[in-house]
Design an enzyme around this catalytic site. Sequence first.
Site, PDB file in Angstrom:
ATOM      1  N   GLU A 187       0.860  -1.225   0.389  1.00  0.00           N
ATOM      2  CA  GLU A 187      -0.225  -0.243  -0.424  1.00  0.00           C
ATOM      3  C   GLU A 187       0.879   1.219   0.005  1.00  0.00           C
ATOM      4  O   GLU A 187       0.871   2.095  -0.825  1.00  0.00           O
ATOM      5  CB  GLU A 187      -1.230  -0.217   1.027  1.00  0.00           C
ATOM      6  CG  GLU A 187      -2.138  -0.789   1.350  1.00  0.00           C
ATOM      7  CD  GLU A 187      -1.953  -2.149   1.658  1.00  0.00           C
ATOM      8  OE1 GLU A 187      -0.948  -2.540   1.702  1.00  0.00           O
ATOM      9  OE2 GLU A 187      -2.880  -2.868   1.020  1.00  0.00           O
ATOM     10  N   HIS A 244     -10.563  -4.543  10.640  1.00  0.00           N
ATOM     11  CA  HIS A 244     -11.185  -4.509   8.892  1.00  0.00           C
ATOM     12  C   HIS A 244     -12.754  -3.747   9.504  1.00  0.00           C
ATOM     13  O   HIS A 244     -13.714  -3.468   8.139  1.00  0.00           O
ATOM     14  CB  HIS A 244     -12.052  -6.042   8.535  1.00  0.00           C
ATOM     15  CG  HIS A 244     -10.597  -6.607   8.418  1.00  0.00           C
ATOM     16  ND1 HIS A 244      -9.894  -7.213   8.913  1.00  0.00           N
ATOM     17  CD2 HIS A 244     -10.471  -6.713   6.936  1.00  0.00           C
ATOM     18  CE1 HIS A 244      -8.439  -7.600   8.043  1.00  0.00           C
ATOM     19  NE2 HIS A 244      -8.478  -7.525   6.717  1.00  0.00           N
TER      20      HIS A 244
END
Lengths: 422, 326
Positions: free
Chosen positions: B60, B129
Amino acid sequence: MAESTKKKKKGGRKKSDAEMEVKAEEASEQADVSEETTDQEAIAAESAGDETTDEGDNQVAAPKRPDPDWQKAEKPDLSLDERLQGLEEDQLRQMMKDMLLARRFEEKAAEAYALGKIGGFCHLYIGQEAVVTGAVHAQTPDDYVMTAYREHAHALQVGMEPGVVMAELFGKETGCSRGKGGSMHMFDKERNYLGGHGIVGGQVPLALGVAWAIKYRKEERVMQVYMGEAAVNQGAFHESLNMAALWGLPVVFIVENNRFGMGTAWERASSLYDISQKSKAYAMPGRVADGMDVLDMYRVTKEAVDRAREDSGPTLIEARTYRFVGHSMSDPVHGVYRTKEDVEEHKEQKDPIRLFADVLDEAGIVSQEELEEMDDEAKRISAESVEFADEAPDPEPSALYEDVYANEDVNGRLYFDGRERP
Amino acid sequence: MAEITYREALNQALAEEMERDPDVFLMGEEVGVYNGAYKVSKGLLDRFGEMRVVDTPITELGFTGLGVGSAMVGLRPVIEFMTYNFSILAFDQVVNSAAKLLSMSGGQFPIPITFRGPTGAALQLSAQHSQALEAMYAHFPGIKVVVPGTPADAKGLLKTSIRDDDPVAFFEGEMLYNIKGEVPEDEDFTIPLGVAEVKNEGSDVSIITHGKMVHVALQAAGKLAEDEVSAEVLDLRCLRPLDTDAILATVAKTNRVVILEEGWPYGGISTTLTTLIQEEAFDHLDAPILRVTQADVPMPYAKGLEKLAKPSVERVVEQVNKVLYR
Ligand SMILES: Cc1ncc(C[n+]2csc(CCOP(=O)(O)OP(=O)(O)O)c2C)c(N)n1
Ligand SMILES: [Mg+2]
């Protein structure tokens, strides 16, 4: 290999060289916030074995303390002619002028810092001049350059006006970043100079993106990105090398290994001593260059730049160099992390300007007299840059809210401080 | 007008903008061959090829920085985060590069990049998450933050975001991809940034919200209507720029405010809105401003606990009743 490298005759130094060193000394004394030199041995000496093992593919070099000829470790033993190959006399002269300007400009910056005209962090490049001069001479003005915060010389090397660079250091409106960037954030779009970045390793993925854009647009340009050796331990570095090799991007990663990240010696920070070997993890060529020798920097970088342009392939270059000054203007030149002798030894024996002057003298390209003229010119330009910066206007208060967003033509509010715009 | 899903609306917006401008490319994990983790990029690789729909390694920080760097030299990347939770690994490049390069360079380097991906909790994905991170992005001057709650808003605002010359963080609701709505088919359909929309007219109380929570607010308004309470639902659609006129107008109209957001209360969107309203509409208020946010804890896994932690229709109704002193 160290033995085979020609030793420079000691004591044979010419007057102006000595003078030059005195000046550098003055600048670094100013930078020295007088931390006492300790007699402490280099911590590295104990922490590392001397042996380099290289038995088979699974073996890598163990951390080890640099030998005195560390920078030249992988330099081929070339004749004078071979070293000068491919370089016109004009370009060689220009290289010398560039290095002198980088040195004299930094000395002026140190002076201005001491006078309080420059604030914040200010990282000087004294000692490392051969790196950026040699590397930028190996590319074209169409190619891009990006680096970290030790960047004044990089800005000058791509052709930015010294006055505009100094004005940025002074935080002036006519500085290259309108006084918003300062020492660590110089930019010049026109000269393909992409900054000036203050997060260690942060510029590396950005450079990857520029290389991506070059490939995307099928251009024949090259991205040169510089970083200190400490950046090599960041994830950003590794992520970028992986993608650069995976996608074959035209980028040259130049690690300016000056042996220290602030006060941390490289051998105390990396499990693998030889930075160029890190490229192997990404199936990328890795090279070592003598970062105190502008011609070696040129040679190694040229090969990498050509490869990037022709095959769109990346290269990792470890430029072994040394800084003669403290980490920044507010840090000591020596102290707990390196000895005064170490610094003195480098200044005496490896000053990249003196080494190059000797080469040019030996080749009969730049005489002693001409060198002095060049140096005077560099001093004059540096002094003028200070005059320009002194006279430059401060940013108007209205600049505060400028250039935060490129497009303010939106509905609603973008700023939440509740203040009237000046 | 056609009725399509939020997912299809995003897909159309991407395809149309890539068609319109060759400098636009989409990059992220699984966006190409796999058609997107949430299938938002379905079919785009076949249509635009692998230089423009780029599968990345799981890296990322690296690919976000790559996007920003390419924007420095004029490309218009759309960087997909598989979910915004993972953008935390990339945050240095968002905050220290994307948001600051224009300013640090004295205006030389605009960064026309769009970050996008799902935000907020789905079902039982647990702590790492299930985060709504809009407030974290809105904190930084230099970034624009867009939070569409309906298919039409998703399409119109994504197109505008891609065309905008600043970094835009575009937050999609993970639970919204399947919802359907009328979306104009016109390729020039865009929605300007910073225009809030009243999604339900009302006169007794204002529920100010954005993104997925718009639907919670609308359900609460329905419930309240059964009780003869007329709740106005203001969908902000963008957090930066922020439609302060619309906020101040609804406050002046109803004099009572409940702010609903999916994120945490500390330093949240609701904190900023509360400050704004008390600074600029204090005299219009007939009651303190109350909030509904996620419980101030990492999201638990167990179904019952997760339900307790999330903002709910019931809690909105409860807070509305309080500001109405009922
Ligand atoms: C991510 C990050 N961590 C820490 C710092 C503080 N810092 C600034 S320079 C520096 C040392 C970096 O050394 P190196 O990369 O070798 O570059 P050099 O200063 O030697 O040129 C540190 C720790 C920073 N700027 N960014
Ligand atoms: Mg270093």
